[in-house]
Write an enzyme that holds these catalytic residues in place. Structure first.
Site, PDB file in Angstrom:
ATOM      1  N   HIS A   1      -0.552   4.962   7.298  1.00 41.74           N
ATOM      2  CA  HIS A   1       0.069   5.597   6.063  1.00 41.74           C
ATOM      3  C   HIS A   1       0.355   7.001   5.900  1.00 41.74           C
ATOM      4  CE1 HIS A   1      -2.347   1.889   4.662  1.00 41.74           C
ATOM      5  NE2 HIS A   1      -1.213   1.405   4.217  1.00 41.74           N
TER       6      HIS A   1
ATOM      7  N   ASP B   1      -3.549   8.110   7.887  1.00 45.58           N
ATOM      8  CA  ASP B   1      -4.608   7.302   8.158  1.00 45.58           C
ATOM      9  C   ASP B   1      -4.069   6.276   9.352  1.00 45.58           C
ATOM     10  OD1 ASP B   1      -3.393   5.294   6.925  1.00 45.58           O
ATOM     11  OD2 ASP B   1      -4.938   4.500   5.641  1.00 45.58           O
TER      12      ASP B   1
ATOM     13  N   SER C   1       0.817  -1.116  -0.080  1.00 47.76           N
ATOM     14  CA  SER C   1      -0.253  -0.026   0.037  1.00 47.76           C
ATOM     15  C   SER C   1       0.654   1.502   0.153  1.00 47.76           C
ATOM     16  CB  SER C   1      -0.908   0.113   1.106  1.00 47.76           C
ATOM     17  OG  SER C   1      -0.028  -0.126   2.394  1.00 47.76           O
TER      18      SER C   1
END
Ligand code: NAG
Ligand code: NAG
Ligand code: NAG
Ligand code: NAG
Ligand code: NAG
Length: 372
Positions: free
Chosen positions: A339, A336, A45
């Site tokens: 990240h 978040d 991610s």
């Protein structure tokens, strides 16, 4: 339904307007440009620019909803951030257009490289199995692209392109987070040392295959102190403001093993060059002294719920509907529960590109891109 279809239109329209300038201005690089360096991106991610939008997975592995993307793109692209990711900045510094996700439909232009990264992915196939594009599958997609480029350009030109290209990795985070968060009997059946050896062994196999296909220049975003991301701090009992040290310990084992293996490849593989970025130190410095780097907050996330906004609820689409969102994401290091914000990504990208050997070595990415 109506709002969901107009949302899709919006994505297509904005993607088109992002891509058109690179096509219409006649500035697309030709393979015979001697300074043309393609960028192939692998990982999780931290680097996924939207591949998971197109695979059968759950919202846990997706971020194609508001407020992801709010700062830069102004719509959710599938990037786990308020804006751009590290590879987006690296592409800009290298004078390349944004590198599109491999899974994006109608993306058949691979001359500048392509992005295979998938949120949730690990080196090991066992990590989030069935929900993500694991590293082995990312490699198999690369091989498809390789065949296609050889058909398009001929063997000779394609070989040059693969030799000049940079191969950028952010992988391993989920191999350690996943067993920690789920009761993984697979993880528990190995010692920590043995497990790290397995992760590094499989990563090395991928590096060797890319080298066999002509790859020479490899860049690594090594593992950050995962025990200190908001999601992990939130797991600490009480209000200790601490990190989960067990996970930081295995992350350090991994980073050490990675640096050993890269030095070994440099001795053993013909022409092998690499750039290894010390993410661990970069994150730690910002958490210890946020204001020095322009941050007001480097422990809590900007978007989420619960202690440290460590619940993975940003956007309200992963089961929990209620969440908080800060007013100025750029003042936070984490967007978040796990990240970095665009602001943090930009700082890391700058260091990876042109940082000194105390943070990125033996070469920075600018040097790697410059080698012919
Ligand atoms: C997607 O995955 C779900 C759950 O694993 C499954 O029920 C469904 O059939 C899959 N859909 C497709 C199109 O493969
Ligand atoms: C974890 O799984 C093992 C078996 O694989 C089981 O014995 C144990 O109770 C589980 N622990 C938790 C906390 O779920
Ligand atoms: C790669 O990972 C698998 C588990 O997914 C493991 O069985 C295998 O031994 C690993 N390979 C290497 C070279 O470490
Ligand atoms: C921890 O305690 C401090 C001081 O009592 C408080 O301001 C803060 O909000 C608490 N943090 C969490 C995550 O509960
Ligand atoms: C947001 O935070 C950044 C970094 O602290 C700061 O430079 C900027 O001025 C802030 N923007 C607003 C609108 O407050």
């Amino acid at each position: 339904m109506a709002s969901s279809s107009s949302f899709h239109l919006c994505i297509l329209f904005l993607y088109a307007s992002l891509l058109i300038p690179t096509v219409c201005h006649g500035k697309t690089m030709q393979p015979d440009d001697h300074d043309h360096v393609a960028l192939f991106i692998f990982g999780d991610s931290v680097f996924d620019a939207g591949n998971n939008n197109y695979i059968n997975t759950t919202m846990n592995y997706r971020s194609n909803f508001w407020p992801y993307g709010e700062t830069f793109f102004k719509y959710p692209t599938g990037r786990f951030s308020d804006g751009r990711l590290i590879p987006d900045f690296i592409a800009e510094y290298a004078k390349l257009p944004l590198i599109p996700p491999y899974k994006q439909p109608a993306n058949h232009q691979f001359i500048n490289g392509v992005n295979f990264a998938s949120a949730g992915a690990g080196v090991l196939v066992e990590t989030h199995k069935g929900m993500v594009i694991d590293l082995k599958t990312q490699l198999s997609y690369f091989k498809d692209v390789e065949r296609l480029l050889r058909q398009q350009l001929g063997d000779e030109e394609a070989k040059k392109l693969f030799k000049r290209a940079v191969y950028l990795f952010s992988i391993g985070n989920n191999d350690y987070l996943f067993p920690f968060l789920s009761n993984s009997s697979f993880f528990q059946s190995y010692s920590q040392e043995k497990y790290v050896e397995m992760v590094i062994g499989n990563l090395t196999a991928v590096i060797k295959e890319l080298h066999m296909k002509g790859g020479r220049k490899f860049g690594f975003f090594s593992l950050p102190p995962l025990g200190c991301i908001p999601a992990m701090r939130a797991l600490k009992p009480g209000n200790s403001s601490g990190c989960v040290e067990e996970i930081n310990a295995i992350v350090k084992l991994h980073n050490y093993a990675l640096s050993e293996v890269l030095q070994k490849q440099e001795r053993q593989l013909e022409g092998f060059m690499y750039s290894s970025f010390d993410s661990y130190t970069s994150f730690s410095e910002r958490m210890e002294n946020p204001s020095r780097y322009g941050f007001e907050e480097a422990k809590s996330g900007c978007c989420g719920s619960g202690p440290y906004r460590g619940d993975n609820s940003c956007g309200g689409k992963r089961g929990v509907k209620e969440y908080q969102l800060c007013g100025n994401a750029s003042a936070y290091m984490f967007f978040d529960s796990g990240h970095p914000t665009e602001m943090a990504n930009q700082q890391f990208a700058k260091l990876m590109w042109s940082g000194t050997t105390d943070i990125v070595w033996p070469y920075n990415l600018k040097a790697l891109f410059g080698f012919t």
